[in-house]
Design a protein around this motif. Structure first.
Motif, PDB file in Angstrom:
ATOM      1  N   VAL A 178       0.908  -1.149   0.113  1.00 11.87           N
ATOM      2  CA  VAL A 178      -0.009   0.052  -0.010  1.00 11.87           C
ATOM      3  C   VAL A 178       0.937   1.258   0.100  1.00 11.87           C
ATOM      4  CG1 VAL A 178      -1.915  -1.086   1.371  1.00 11.87           C
ATOM      5  CG2 VAL A 178      -0.182   0.296   2.650  1.00 11.87           C
ATOM      6  N   GLU A 179       0.330   2.123  -0.312  1.00 13.20           N
ATOM      7  CA  GLU A 179       0.899   3.712  -0.253  1.00 13.20           C
ATOM      8  C   GLU A 179      -0.032   4.567   0.481  1.00 13.20           C
ATOM      9  OE1 GLU A 179       2.198   5.544  -3.983  1.00 13.20           O
ATOM     10  OE2 GLU A 179       0.129   4.907  -5.044  1.00 13.20           O
ATOM     11  N   ALA A 180       0.814   5.626   1.397  1.00  9.97           N
ATOM     12  CA  ALA A 180      -0.088   6.633   2.132  1.00  9.97           C
ATOM     13  C   ALA A 180       0.066   7.838   1.003  1.00  9.97           C
ATOM     14  CB  ALA A 180       0.455   6.834   3.245  1.00  9.97           C
ATOM     15  N   ARG A 181      -1.188   8.463   0.896  1.00 11.58           N
ATOM     16  CA  ARG A 181      -1.301   9.522   0.144  1.00 11.58           C
ATOM     17  C   ARG A 181      -1.725  10.624   0.825  1.00 11.58           C
ATOM     18  NH1 ARG A 181      -4.301   7.059  -5.211  1.00 11.58           N
ATOM     19  NH2 ARG A 181      -2.816   5.319  -5.795  1.00 11.58           N
ATOM     20  N   ARG A 182      -0.884  11.785   1.338  1.00 14.05           N
ATOM     21  CA  ARG A 182      -1.148  12.850   2.133  1.00 14.05           C
ATOM     22  C   ARG A 182      -2.505  13.430   1.963  1.00 14.05           C
ATOM     23  NH1 ARG A 182       2.299  14.120   5.846  1.00 14.05           N
ATOM     24  NH2 ARG A 182       2.013  15.607   6.883  1.00 14.05           N
ATOM     25  N   GLY A 183      -3.343  13.330   2.824  1.00 13.30           N
ATOM     26  CA  GLY A 183      -4.665  13.954   2.622  1.00 13.30           C
ATOM     27  C   GLY A 183      -5.614  13.161   2.090  1.00 13.30           C
ATOM     28  N   LEU A 184      -5.431  12.104   1.415  1.00 14.02           N
ATOM     29  CA  LEU A 184      -6.411  11.193   0.659  1.00 14.02           C
ATOM     30  C   LEU A 184      -6.663  10.018   1.166  1.00 14.02           C
ATOM     31  CD1 LEU A 184      -4.693  11.900  -2.859  1.00 14.02           C
ATOM     32  CD2 LEU A 184      -7.005  12.764  -2.037  1.00 14.02           C
ATOM     33  N   GLY A 185      -5.551   9.191   1.994  1.00 13.37           N
ATOM     34  CA  GLY A 185      -5.667   7.913   2.722  1.00 13.37           C
ATOM     35  C   GLY A 185      -4.583   7.204   2.179  1.00 13.37           C
ATOM     36  N   PHE A 223      -3.716   3.649  -0.138  1.00 14.99           N
ATOM     37  CA  PHE A 223      -4.107   2.975  -1.260  1.00 14.99           C
ATOM     38  C   PHE A 223      -3.378   1.863  -1.406  1.00 14.99           C
ATOM     39  CE2 PHE A 223      -6.019   7.069  -1.360  1.00 14.99           C
ATOM     40  CZ  PHE A 223      -6.957   7.262  -1.954  1.00 14.99           C
ATOM     41  N   VAL A 224      -4.129   0.820  -1.999  1.00 17.35           N
ATOM     42  CA  VAL A 224      -3.571  -0.483  -2.365  1.00 17.35           C
ATOM     43  C   VAL A 224      -2.425  -0.136  -3.795  1.00 17.35           C
ATOM     44  CG1 VAL A 224      -3.888  -2.679  -3.487  1.00 17.35           C
ATOM     45  CG2 VAL A 224      -5.379  -1.990  -1.713  1.00 17.35           C
ATOM     46  N   ARG A 225      -1.151  -0.640  -3.647  1.00 18.52           N
ATOM     47  CA  ARG A 225      -0.214  -0.580  -4.756  1.00 18.52           C
ATOM     48  C   ARG A 225      -0.234  -1.638  -5.702  1.00 18.52           C
ATOM     49  NH1 ARG A 225       5.412   1.028  -3.252  1.00 18.52           N
ATOM     50  NH2 ARG A 225       5.366   1.353  -5.428  1.00 18.52           N
ATOM     51  N   ARG A 226      -0.242  -2.986  -4.943  1.00 15.28           N
ATOM     52  CA  ARG A 226      -0.037  -4.083  -5.720  1.00 15.28           C
ATOM     53  C   ARG A 226      -0.790  -5.130  -4.986  1.00 15.28           C
ATOM     54  NH1 ARG A 226       3.529  -8.002  -3.856  1.00 15.28           N
ATOM     55  NH2 ARG A 226       5.149  -7.165  -2.217  1.00 15.28           N
TER      56      ARG A 226
END
Length: 142
Positions: A73-80, A82-85
């Motif tokens: 997963v990856e954290a996107r500042r202000g967005l949440g 998200f699954v990367r793979r």
């Protein structure tokens, strides 16, 4: 699935002996394997998980950091988050063309027979885990 929704709902078993953050990691990985979560899907926010499970927000963040460290997963500042793979090699329950479809059918039949024999869900889980551990014994050392 849209970014506004999350297809995974965490269930915390406080009696399992497994750390809460690891339960979240394991459940997320299972959802990835089964195709419930796919790249681009947003995980529930820490606040949403806290509201649903009554656990400490730092526990959720620790689980998400572990998933991020593993590149899932990856954290996107202000967005949440998200699954990367995906880890998905298993098909969904209704996917008759998935490579695991014959095994899924056999396992479903076996689970039905176990239930008819009077075994409770926890008993079936313990039996399956014991057989699985016995079958894969020694694989951890490879």
């Amino acid at each position: 699935m849209t970014a506004e929704s999350a297809a995974v709902e965490f269930r915390i078993d406080r009696r399992s002996g497994v750390a809460t953050y690891l339960q979240i990691v394991q459940q997320t990985k299972q959802a990835l394997r089964l195709g419930v979560l796919e790249p681009g899907d947003r995980l529930p926010t820490a606040r949403e998980v806290v509201e649903a499970t009554a656990i400490n927000p730092n526990t959720v963040l620790k689980a998400y950091r572990e998933l991020e460290r593993e590149g899932l997963v990856e954290a996107r500042r202000g967005l949440g988050t998200f699954v990367r793979r995906t880890l998905g090699t298993l098909g969904g329950a209704a996917d008759a063309t998935a490579p695991d479809a014959p095994l899924r059918t056999e396992l479903a039949d076996w689970a039905r027979r176990a239930r008819e024999a009077g075994l409770e869900k926890d008993d079936v889980g313990a039996l399956f885990t014991a057989v699985l551990d016995s079958t894969y014994k020694g694989d951890e050392e490879r």
